[in-house]
Write an enzyme that holds these catalytic residues in place. Structure first.
Site, short mmCIF file in Angstrom:
data_model
loop_
_atom_site.label_atom_id
_atom_site.label_comp_id
_atom_site.label_asym_id
_atom_site.label_seq_id
_atom_site.Cartn_x
_atom_site.Cartn_y
_atom_site.Cartn_z
N ASN A 1 31.38 52.70 68.40
CA ASN A 1 32.80 53.04 68.18
C ASN A 1 33.16 53.26 66.72
O ASN A 1 34.18 53.91 66.43
CB ASN A 1 33.73 52.00 68.84
N GLU B 1 28.96 40.40 65.50
CA GLU B 1 30.32 40.57 66.01
C GLU B 1 30.18 41.21 67.38
O GLU B 1 29.71 42.34 67.51
CB GLU B 1 31.12 41.43 65.03
N CYS C 1 36.79 46.47 69.60
CA CYS C 1 36.65 45.05 69.93
C CYS C 1 37.95 44.33 69.67
O CYS C 1 38.22 43.28 70.28
CB CYS C 1 35.51 44.43 69.13
N THR C 2 38.79 44.87 68.80
CA THR C 2 40.06 44.23 68.47
C THR C 2 41.23 44.80 69.28
O THR C 2 42.38 44.50 68.98
CB THR C 2 40.37 44.41 66.97
O1 G3H Z 1 35.34 47.43 67.47
C1 G3H Z 1 35.30 46.60 66.57
C2 G3H Z 1 35.86 46.88 65.27
O2 G3H Z 1 35.43 45.91 64.35
C3 G3H Z 1 37.36 46.97 65.30
O3 G3H Z 1 37.85 47.47 64.09
O4 G3H Z 1 40.21 46.71 64.23
O5 G3H Z 1 39.51 48.43 62.60
O6 G3H Z 1 39.60 48.97 65.01
P1 G3H Z 1 39.36 47.93 63.99
#
Ligand code: G3H
Length: 496
Positions: free
Chosen positions: A169, A264, A298-299
């Protein structure tokens, strides 16, 4: 255009080369790995399928290059990183184009990822100069029984070869979030990009090549996980692993050697909404947080835990906003684009069907064409539904109505994940108490979860990971403390 202009040398025929020993190479395997465009579901790019022997060589030259690099002055390392960042930003368009084709990232977000990456690399250079230029000085007589006869000097030294494995991603940004800290700290890097996202990563690596880093210091090996995945993560030449992705990380941490790990591994980020929350703010954040890049972060907000008394109003507001999301190809910069693979789409569909069977309220009709899934808000979700606990990594958001804040916290803490969470309320005291009670690495008050700004600490609890990221923490994590003790003779006379 990808693979043309300054990037012409990274491709050979129609297969992108891998990067090792300071040059672009064709694999002796004679094989390639196809990269499927999520939108067309057809092969779009091909990358070399490296052999284990080629991985061995890349690690060997990383080892040699690192020894010299560790002796290169910090300001010079920083200078080269700044140069790479500038080249990366200058060539954002072709790199972003790869992201659009390989991972169906909406066009504008793809450009943002590259620019953010350039900024991240520059910040690493600056932060590294600040924190690595400092050490500690201790004297012995602060510990019982000691005289002032020992002076202790500490400094931070590199670990050696860092293996970086970013996810699909953010194949550029989550690669440089490992490369930048590793390189400024005096390590070398072996990058294993995700299959989808590999071509964007190879373009990014070429920017480092053009900046003039010593040969062998950075390499990028592509290939089948089954051939080189375990081989890399269990390789005795690797001194640190920084991984972002799914639960493969748990397997890596079980199999890897005794090396520092930074992992992570996703989250089920809960959003707790109290009765006094600004519901327009909540709706805007839930839609942005839950549906940007089609929920493949993920966030992303992955479950909304909303007080029953405001749930009806909030769901209506979210529904109105969801109706305005554009759905279609990433080239058109649509909000919702095809998810990464057909199997991901099938998995998401499985969660949706389970919720349907168990009686969730569908705020929109479920619709799917190929890998494209229309945004879907599910209300009245209960904890016996899979979507309450599992991470869809897609544009589907469950709302669970709660009757007390404690119920929301209990749900959040019952998850195996513990990445981020958020709470919406106008009462800062309550917000702080809820933040304390939530078992997540970060709690955002009145905003959706997010990793950035990239110098903020970023970490998951429980199955969400090991160690803390963010630029400063990553630099520190990729170093060891070296101590030198000066032993003075015991004075044979009394001073003064
Ligand atoms: O998908 C995991 C990433 O660390 C999320 O990063 O909060 O900048 O989208 P982001």
């Amino acid at each position: 255009m990808s693979g043309s202009g300054i990037f012409a040398e990274i491709i050979d025929g129609d297969v992108f080369n891998y990067y090792a020993d300071g040059k672009w190479n064709k694999s002796s395997s004679g094989k390639f790995v196809p990269i499927i465009n999520p939108t067309t579901r057809k092969i779009h790019f091909k990358v070399q399928a490296c052999t284990q022997e080629e991985v061995n060589k890349a690690i060997e030259s990383a080892k040699i290059a690192q020894k010299l690099w560790a002796k290169t002055p910090l300001w010079k390392r920083a200078e080269l990183l700044h140069k790479a960042a500038a080249i990366l930003k200058e060539h954002k368009a072709p790199i972003a184009e790869c992201l659009v084709k390989e991972i169906a990232k909406p066009a504008k977000d793809a450009v943002t990822e590259v620019v953010r990456s350039g900024d991240l690399v520059s910040y690493c250079a600056e932060e590294g100069v600040r924190i690595l230029g400092e050490g500690k000085f201790l004297v012995s007589d602060s510990f019982p029984g000691n005289e002032r006869t020992k002076y202790c000097l500490t400094s931070k030294i590199p670990l050696g070869v860092v293996l970086a494995i970013p996810p699909f991603n953010y194949p550029v940004n989550l690669a440089v979030s490992k490369i930048g800290p590793a390189i400024i700290a005096g390590n070398s890097i072996v990058l294993k990009p995700p299959t989808q996202g590999a071509v964007a990563a190879l373009h990014m690596v070429h920017c480092f090549h053009l900046a003039g880093f010593p040969k062998g210091l950075i390499s990028c090996v592509t290939g089948k996980g089954s051939e080189i995945g375990d081989f890399l993560t269990m390789h005795p030449g690797v001194n640190c692993i920084s991984f972002t992705g799914g639960d493969t990380g748990i397997a890596i941490s079980k199999k890897s050697a005794m090396v520092p790990l930074q992992m992570e591994l996703g989250g089920k980020d809960a959003c707790i909404v109290l009765e006094d929350a600004d519901l327009d703010l909540v709706a805007a954040n839930i839609v942005k947080g839950g549906f940007s890049y089609s929920g493949q972060r993920c966030t992303a907000v992955k479950v909304a835990l909303v007080m029953e008394s405001v749930a009806e109003t909030l769901v209506k507001k979210i529904k109105d906003k969801v109706a305005k999301l554009t759905v279609g190809p990433p080239e058109d910069d649509c909000d919702i684009t095809p998810v990464i693979t057909e199997s991901s789409a099938n998995f998401i569909e499985g969660l949706v069907m389970d919720a349907k069977k168990k009686g969730a309220t569908f705020c929109q009709e479920y619709r799917r064409e190929g890998n494209l899934i229309w945004p879907l808000l599910l209300d009245n979700v209960r904890s016996d539904m899979r979507i309450s606990w599992e991470e869809p990594f897609g544009p589907v958001l469950p709302v669970i109505r709660i009757n007390s804040v404690e119920e929301g916290i209990r749900h959040c803490n019952a998850s195996n994940f513990g990445l981020q969470g958020c709470v919406f309320t106008k009462d800062i005291n309550k917000a702080m108490l809820i933040s304390d009670a939530m078992e997540t690495g970060t709690v955002q008050i009145n905003s959706a979860p997010a990793r950035g700004p990239d110098h903020f600490p970023f970490q998951g609890l429980k199955d969400s990971g090991i160690g803390s990221q963010g630029i400063t923490n990553s630099i520190n994590m990729m170093t060891k403390i070296k101590t030198t003790v000066i032993n003075l003779p015991t004075p044979s006379y009394t001073m003064g």
